[in-house]
Design a protein around this motif. Sequence first.
Motif, PDB file in Angstrom:
ATOM      1  N   HIS A  16       0.711  -1.258   0.011  1.00 52.21           N
ATOM      2  CA  HIS A  16       0.022  -0.073  -0.238  1.00 52.21           C
ATOM      3  C   HIS A  16       0.890   1.246  -0.068  1.00 52.21           C
ATOM      4  O   HIS A  16       0.473   2.243  -0.986  1.00 52.21           O
ATOM      5  CB  HIS A  16      -0.775   0.036   1.393  1.00 52.21           C
ATOM      6  N   LYS A  91     -10.341   9.771   6.032  1.00 52.09           N
ATOM      7  CA  LYS A  91      -9.278   9.371   5.203  1.00 52.09           C
ATOM      8  C   LYS A  91     -10.010   9.224   3.735  1.00 52.09           C
ATOM      9  O   LYS A  91      -9.639   9.770   2.514  1.00 52.09           O
ATOM     10  CB  LYS A  91      -8.628   8.312   5.714  1.00 52.09           C
ATOM     11  N   LYS A 145      -4.857   9.061  14.018  1.00 48.94           N
ATOM     12  CA  LYS A 145      -6.106   8.683  14.246  1.00 48.94           C
ATOM     13  C   LYS A 145      -6.784   9.334  15.207  1.00 48.94           C
ATOM     14  O   LYS A 145      -7.288   8.860  16.437  1.00 48.94           O
ATOM     15  CB  LYS A 145      -6.185   7.144  14.549  1.00 48.94           C
TER      16      LYS A 145
HETATM   17  C1  HEM Z   1      -7.346   4.513  -1.763  1.00 42.60           C
HETATM   18  C2  HEM Z   1      -7.769   4.220  -0.689  1.00 42.60           C
HETATM   19  C3  HEM Z   1      -7.113   3.877   0.681  1.00 42.60           C
HETATM   20  C4  HEM Z   1      -7.673   3.131   1.511  1.00 42.60           C
HETATM   21  C5  HEM Z   1      -9.042   2.183   1.404  1.00 42.60           C
HETATM   22  C6  HEM Z   1      -6.670   3.120   2.552  1.00 42.60           C
HETATM   23  C7  HEM Z   1      -6.568   2.355   3.638  1.00 42.60           C
HETATM   24  C8  HEM Z   1      -5.588   2.179   4.623  1.00 42.60           C
HETATM   25  C9  HEM Z   1      -5.647   1.426   5.754  1.00 42.60           C
HETATM   26  C10 HEM Z   1      -6.843   0.544   5.945  1.00 42.60           C
HETATM   27  C11 HEM Z   1      -4.331   1.308   6.274  1.00 42.60           C
HETATM   28  C12 HEM Z   1      -4.113   0.704   7.595  1.00 42.60           C
HETATM   29  C13 HEM Z   1      -3.915   1.587   9.108  1.00 42.60           C
HETATM   30  C14 HEM Z   1      -3.339   1.092  10.034  1.00 42.60           C
HETATM   31  O1  HEM Z   1      -2.956  -0.166   9.900  1.00 42.60           O
HETATM   32  O2  HEM Z   1      -3.531   1.673  11.103  1.00 42.60           O
HETATM   33  C15 HEM Z   1      -3.653   2.578   5.436  1.00 42.60           C
HETATM   34  C16 HEM Z   1      -2.351   2.744   5.862  1.00 42.60           C
HETATM   35  C17 HEM Z   1      -1.638   3.783   5.368  1.00 42.60           C
HETATM   36  N1  HEM Z   1      -2.254   4.727   4.303  1.00 42.60           N
HETATM   37 FE1  HEM Z   1      -3.821   4.363   3.226  1.00 42.60          FE
HETATM   38  N2  HEM Z   1      -5.656   3.855   2.142  1.00 42.60           N
HETATM   39  C18 HEM Z   1      -5.708   4.386   0.860  1.00 42.60           C
HETATM   40  C19 HEM Z   1      -5.118   5.513   0.336  1.00 42.60           C
HETATM   41  C20 HEM Z   1      -4.074   6.166   0.795  1.00 42.60           C
HETATM   42  C21 HEM Z   1      -3.526   7.179  -0.003  1.00 42.60           C
HETATM   43  C22 HEM Z   1      -4.035   7.827  -0.995  1.00 42.60           C
HETATM   44  C23 HEM Z   1      -2.535   7.469   0.776  1.00 42.60           C
HETATM   45  C24 HEM Z   1      -1.420   8.681   0.806  1.00 42.60           C
HETATM   46  C25 HEM Z   1      -1.689   9.685   0.320  1.00 42.60           C
HETATM   47  C26 HEM Z   1      -2.375   6.622   2.073  1.00 42.60           C
HETATM   48  C27 HEM Z   1      -1.477   6.467   3.024  1.00 42.60           C
HETATM   49  C28 HEM Z   1      -1.289   5.566   4.080  1.00 42.60           C
HETATM   50  C29 HEM Z   1      -0.155   5.633   5.016  1.00 42.60           C
HETATM   51  C30 HEM Z   1       1.114   6.513   4.945  1.00 42.60           C
HETATM   52  C31 HEM Z   1      -0.596   4.445   5.976  1.00 42.60           C
HETATM   53  C32 HEM Z   1       0.213   4.158   7.074  1.00 42.60           C
HETATM   54  C33 HEM Z   1       1.099   3.041   6.966  1.00 42.60           C
HETATM   55  C34 HEM Z   1       1.660   2.583   8.432  1.00 42.60           C
HETATM   56  O3  HEM Z   1       0.884   2.316   9.324  1.00 42.60           O
HETATM   57  O4  HEM Z   1       2.915   2.704   8.601  1.00 42.60           O
HETATM   58  N3  HEM Z   1      -3.543   5.741   1.864  1.00 42.60           N
HETATM   59  N4  HEM Z   1      -4.505   2.944   4.385  1.00 42.60           N
END
Ligand code: HEM
Length: 147
Positions: A16, A91, A145
């Motif tokens: 991701h 988000k 969060k």
């Molecule tokens: C396209 C739809 C997206 C969905 C459904 C989504 C969903 C998620 C989910 C469920 C997590 C896990 C959170 C956790 O474990 O606490 C995550 C982590 C993350 N997402 Fe997304 N996300 C999306 C798009 C994006 C975009 C566009 C970005 C940045 C521009 C992004 C940046 C991140 C980052 C930085 C993490 C944290 C990883 C970590 O815990 O180190 N996400 N996302």
Amino acid sequence: MQSTLLLIYPFLKIGHVIFMVFWMAGLFMLPRQCIYMLDHAPGSPGEAKWATRMGKLRKIILTPSLIIVWVLGLTMAIAMGFFSEGWFHAKLTFVLAMTGFHGWLVAQTRKMARGERPLSESTLRMIGELPGVLLVLIVALVYLKPF
Ligand code: HEM
């Protein structure tokens, strides 16, 4: 199913984040490429060259990254049951805005490839900042969060 998803959760997150970086890189590059195209007259070889570059950026980087980020993000959300949490709704709102911006910008590049010039250089410079602003908001929401 749920336990398998939790087992591979760190790998979903790695994928991701990697494809999120590719997607963002593409969204930062595309408005810049539009600005470079403005230097070339409609129908000129220079315009055709930039149209080809934009097409490649879209096919090789932007579209695949968008799809992979969505698929992995939604899979993680299902695995962890984030759909009822406020930060996740916020988000998703910003991610939908990013996706809408992506689609709109691609439509503008298609018009430009046909010889139209729908956006001025100053507008392109201004809208080029939007993915960066959304990125800051999204990353802050994911790590803090707050609600
Ligand atoms: C396209 C739809 C997206 C969905 C459904 C989504 C969903 C998620 C989910 C469920 C997590 C896990 C959170 C956790 O474990 O606490 C995550 C982590 C993350 N997402 Fe997304 N996300 C999306 C798009 C994006 C975009 C566009 C970005 C940045 C521009 C992004 C940046 C991140 C980052 C930085 C993490 C944290 C990883 C970590 O815990 O180190 N996400 N996302």
